[in-house]
Structure formats: C-alpha cells, structure tokens
Design an enzyme around this catalytic site. Structure first.
Site, PDB file in Angstrom:
ATOM      1  N   HIS A 269     -16.777  14.157  11.458  1.00  0.00           N
ATOM      2  CA  HIS A 269     -15.820  13.275  10.789  1.00  0.00           C
ATOM      3  C   HIS A 269     -15.176  13.916   9.571  1.00  0.00           C
ATOM      4  O   HIS A 269     -14.294  13.317   8.953  1.00  0.00           O
ATOM      5  CB  HIS A 269     -16.448  11.930  10.417  1.00  0.00           C
ATOM      6  CG  HIS A 269     -16.632  11.025  11.593  1.00  0.00           C
ATOM      7  ND1 HIS A 269     -17.015   9.724  11.471  1.00  0.00           N
ATOM      8  CD2 HIS A 269     -16.480  11.235  12.925  1.00  0.00           C
ATOM      9  CE1 HIS A 269     -17.097   9.153  12.672  1.00  0.00           C
ATOM     10  NE2 HIS A 269     -16.772  10.077  13.572  1.00  0.00           N
TER      11      HIS A 269
ATOM     12  N   ASN B  73     -23.496   7.059  15.922  1.00  0.00           N
ATOM     13  CA  ASN B  73     -23.330   7.351  14.501  1.00  0.00           C
ATOM     14  C   ASN B  73     -24.451   6.708  13.688  1.00  0.00           C
ATOM     15  O   ASN B  73     -25.039   5.721  14.125  1.00  0.00           O
ATOM     16  CB  ASN B  73     -21.977   6.798  14.023  1.00  0.00           C
ATOM     17  CG  ASN B  73     -20.819   7.650  14.484  1.00  0.00           C
ATOM     18  OD1 ASN B  73     -20.926   8.866  14.534  1.00  0.00           O
ATOM     19  ND2 ASN B  73     -19.714   7.012  14.831  1.00  0.00           N
TER      20      ASN B  73
ATOM     21  N   HIS C 251     -15.422  11.996  19.437  1.00  0.00           N
ATOM     22  CA  HIS C 251     -14.098  11.997  20.069  1.00  0.00           C
ATOM     23  C   HIS C 251     -13.048  12.707  19.213  1.00  0.00           C
ATOM     24  O   HIS C 251     -11.989  13.090  19.715  1.00  0.00           O
ATOM     25  CB  HIS C 251     -13.608  10.561  20.289  1.00  0.00           C
ATOM     26  CG  HIS C 251     -14.668   9.611  20.709  1.00  0.00           C
ATOM     27  ND1 HIS C 251     -15.102   9.514  22.012  1.00  0.00           N
ATOM     28  CD2 HIS C 251     -15.398   8.712  20.016  1.00  0.00           C
ATOM     29  CE1 HIS C 251     -16.048   8.596  22.094  1.00  0.00           C
ATOM     30  NE2 HIS C 251     -16.244   8.099  20.896  1.00  0.00           N
TER      31      HIS C 251
END
Length: 440
Positions: free
Chosen positions: A205, A152, A174
């Site tokens: 996200h 990230n 994930h």
C-alpha cells in the site's frame, strides 16, 4: 490434480473471483477445492455459487467440498498444495465499527483503517492469533503448501508468518497490477500504456513507482509530474493525496489516496478540517463500503441463487497465475510481499516488503532492488516501525507493546498524547472482548 483450500470462503465475491480464475485455467480445472469458513450461511452461499461457475464454465470438472468450523479446519487443509487466505476476524460488526467509533471519541478520524492507523493495528492483533492456528495446522497436514495471503493488514500478517512460522508465504495485493495503468489513464496518457516498462517496490500500500518508461525507453515521469500538478491545481478528484506525493516526494505510490491519507501526519488533522476538503479525503470510507457491499451482496446473491446464471472470465488476480506457474514451471512475474532480507537495502531485514518476484516450479523468487530514494525509505520506515511493533505485540500479547505500536503510528501520534493513546487502546481492547482477551 492440485488441491486448493480457500480460508474465509464466506467472502463469496472474492472466492468467486479467485476460484473462478482457477476453473478458467487449464492446469487447475480439475482441482480439488476445499471451502473453509466458520459462518454456515455464507459458506453455503459460496458453495452454491462456485458450483454454478463449475457447471457453467468448467463442465463440473473441479471437485468442491465444504468444511465448517474450527473442528474441520485440518481436514480442509489436509494435503493442500495452495491455501488462499481471505478471512476477516470480527467482520464489520462489531469489530470494524469498534475500530472507527472509539477512536472518534478521542478525535482520531480514519478513512480505511485496515492497513495502518489504530484500526489496522487492532485488526492485526485480533487476526494474528488465528493465523498462528492456521500455520500450526498447515505445518502438520500440508507442510509443502504455499499460503497466498490476501488479508489485510498485509505487511503485518504476512510479516508475522514469514518470521514466526515455517509456512511458505507470499502476500498478494491488487494495487500493483493497476498502479501505473490508473495513473496514465487518469492523466490522459493512455497512448503510453502499451509496452510500458516499470519498476515498483516499497511496502504494501506504499510501494513506489520508481521508474516508468514508454515502449521506446523514454522516461514518462517529467510529463506525469507536469500533468499531475496541473490537475491537482485545477480540479477536485479522487487521487489528490498521491498527486501531492508526486509533487513533494517525486514519486507515485501504489495504493489509493483514501488509503495513503491516513498513513502519515500531513492530511488528516482535527485542528485543520480544511485539509479534508482541500485534498478531497473521504473520512469513514471503509464503514460506508462495508454497508454498501452488504446491501449489494444480498441483491446479487438473490439474483444468482434464483437463476443460477453465473459465469466467470479469468481476471488479473495473481493467485491463479501463481498456482499455474508453480504447477507448470512457466515463469510469471508478480509484485509480492516477502521478508526483506536485504532486497531493499535501506529498509530493515525483518520488514515485509513488496517487490517484483519471479514465480516458477520452485516457488517465489524475490528480486533485489537495492536502495530506495532516501525520502521514500524514510516514509516507509514510519509505517514499518508500527508494523514491526504490532507483530511484537501479537507475539508477546503485552498491552505495553500495543501502546508502543500505537505511539509509533504516524497519524495516531500526530493527533493524540501518550496518555490519550493508552486510554483509547485500553477501551478498544476491552470492546473487542474475546478477540483480544489474551492481551495483558
């Protein structure tokens, strides 16, 4: 025999999961595995633990080699078929500490700070130059390798490589795998898990569960909306921000509430501290996790190194499944981070988006989604604006572009004036020292 190079192999727990998965996959069991890191202690620990997994579950069939330091990086990458990236430039101390503590002086609080926010921006700015070096090395010594990025801020790092390098890159997270499963379980709808159908798309996200149906094709959203509203009204729990998304925006999103609390101007306000309690928002969550993980790793490491009794079962992480599909040609579906180029028609072409992708022996094939609901595309755009501006800052190394990225970041802009943002950015750039010495 594939060659798999793991960048940031000192991330031992994650390396163990991804490479352990490979050792549990028949077509990958005989791989050559190159472990690369700049920390000799962590690299050595990873070599020992992965060696134990190789012995215990793989009959020592994988060939594991270590490569320490930048001077050995090209040798680690040479002739690789797959490169897995899990680096963290600057680590917890000093860089994560800086990313949280300096903004606090200006009244800017964060929960995670690794994807967006001023913490995510700074993390991207010190990481992209390292990825530029990786890309140059890969273009020279393994030009056909796939770069599987787990680091990230996903959209900024993956987006940079997809726009400014020739490296074949897909970003992996994930949260897509567990999104609907977590939602249904938390709402007591476990009986709908088996055979469910879903579509997820957006940005990393903040990708959206656009559609979810049971095995018979019935729309599950009406019941989800009722139960989510009731749960938020009746109890404190860990997912209140995303349930508020369902109520106000009509859709659930992929990443946790502690992440999404800081991707917008609504939930964390220094002038409204009662919102932190109302939505159960864990400020400073990431530094606490770092400290806890460091402590837990020391204990786990000592146990593993003392008895060597370490095993592994294949997980749902995408990496080994992608490699297997490319090697065998057997198709596999993932949620991948790719350059938009019209996949989501009401987001910019240059944006890095997260969409369903089909994998086969020709690589990664993203699926076209079309238009997102307007309110979802609009919220994604508030994040994309800062992401694209951060990439621009990393390419130009201009401080003005850094300021502009922070001006466009929703949470930062909601709390601070332009003058305050400039002063904070200058202080953070100076504190990061050599990691950001080229920004002028």
């Amino acid at each position: 025999m594939p060659k798999i190079t793991f960048m940031g192999a000192g991330s031992t727990v994650f390396a163990r999961n991804v490479l352990g998965d490979c050792m549990c996959t028949p077509v990958l069991r005989d791989s050559e595995i190159a472990l690369y890191d700049i920390d000799p202690k962590r690299l050595s620990e990873s070599e020992i633990i992965l060696g134990a997994i190789n012995k215990n579950v793989n009959e020592n069939r994988a060939k594991i080699k270590t490569f320490l330091g930048e001077q050995n990086r090209r040798d680690a990458l040479r002739d690789a078929d797959f490169v897995v990236n899990a680096i963290q430039v600057g680590g917890y101390d000093p860089c994560t500490v800086i990313d949280f503590e300096i903004p606090k002086k200006y009244g800017l609080r964060q929960t995670i700070g690794d994807t967006l926010g001023i913490g995510g921006i700074m993390r991207a700015l010190r990481t992209i130059p390292v990825l530029q070096d990786f890309a140059e090395d890969m273009e020279a010594v393994c030009p056909n390798a796939w770069f599987l990025n787990y680091t990230n801020p996903m959209a900024m790092l993956t987006g940079y490589l997809q726009r400014y390098s020739h490296v074949k890159t897909v970003g992996l997270c994930h949260s897509v795998q567990v999104c609907s499963e977590w939602l249904l379980q938390s709402l007591g709808m476990e009986d709908c898990l088996e055979g469910r159908r879903e579509t997820i798309a957006g940005i990393n996200h903040m990708a959206w569960l656009l559609e979810i149906r049971d095995r018979d094709g019935n729309d599950l959203y009406p019941e989800i909306k009722k139960r989510a509203a009731r749960k938020n009204a009746e109890e404190k729990h860990s997912d209140m921000v995303r349930y508020e998304y369902i109520r106000r925006l009509g859709y659930y999103c992929t990443e946790s509430s502690e992440h999404n609390a800081e991707y917008n101007p609504w939930f964390i306000k220094s002038s409204r501290p009662e919102l932190i309690e109302k939505y159960n928002i864990p400020l400073d969550e990431y530094p606490r996790r770092c400290i806890r993980q460091i402590e837990e790793w020391e204990s786990e490491k000592n146990r593993i190194l003392n008895d060597g009794n370490v095993s592994h079962e294949r997980s749902r992480e995408y990496a080994s499944h992608i490699m297997e599909s490319i090697v065998t040609g057997v198709p596999y579906k993932i949620g991948g981070n790719v350059k938009n180029d019209g996949l989501i028609s009401n987001l910019p072409a240059d944006a890095c988006v997260e969409v369903p992708c089909l994998i086969d022996n020709m690589g990664v094939h993203p699926c076209r989604i079309g238009r997102l609901p307007v309110q979802l595309a609009a919220l994604n755009m508030t994040n994309i604006n800062a992401q694209l501006m951060t990439i621009e800052a990393a390419v130009t190394r201009k401080k003005d572009a850094v300021y502009q990225a922070a001006f466009l970041e929703p949470h930062t802009a909601a709390e601070l004036t332009m003058d305050e943002i400039v002063a904070m950015c200058d202080e953070m750039i100076a504190a990061h020292g050599d990691y950001m010495k080229d920004y002028r």
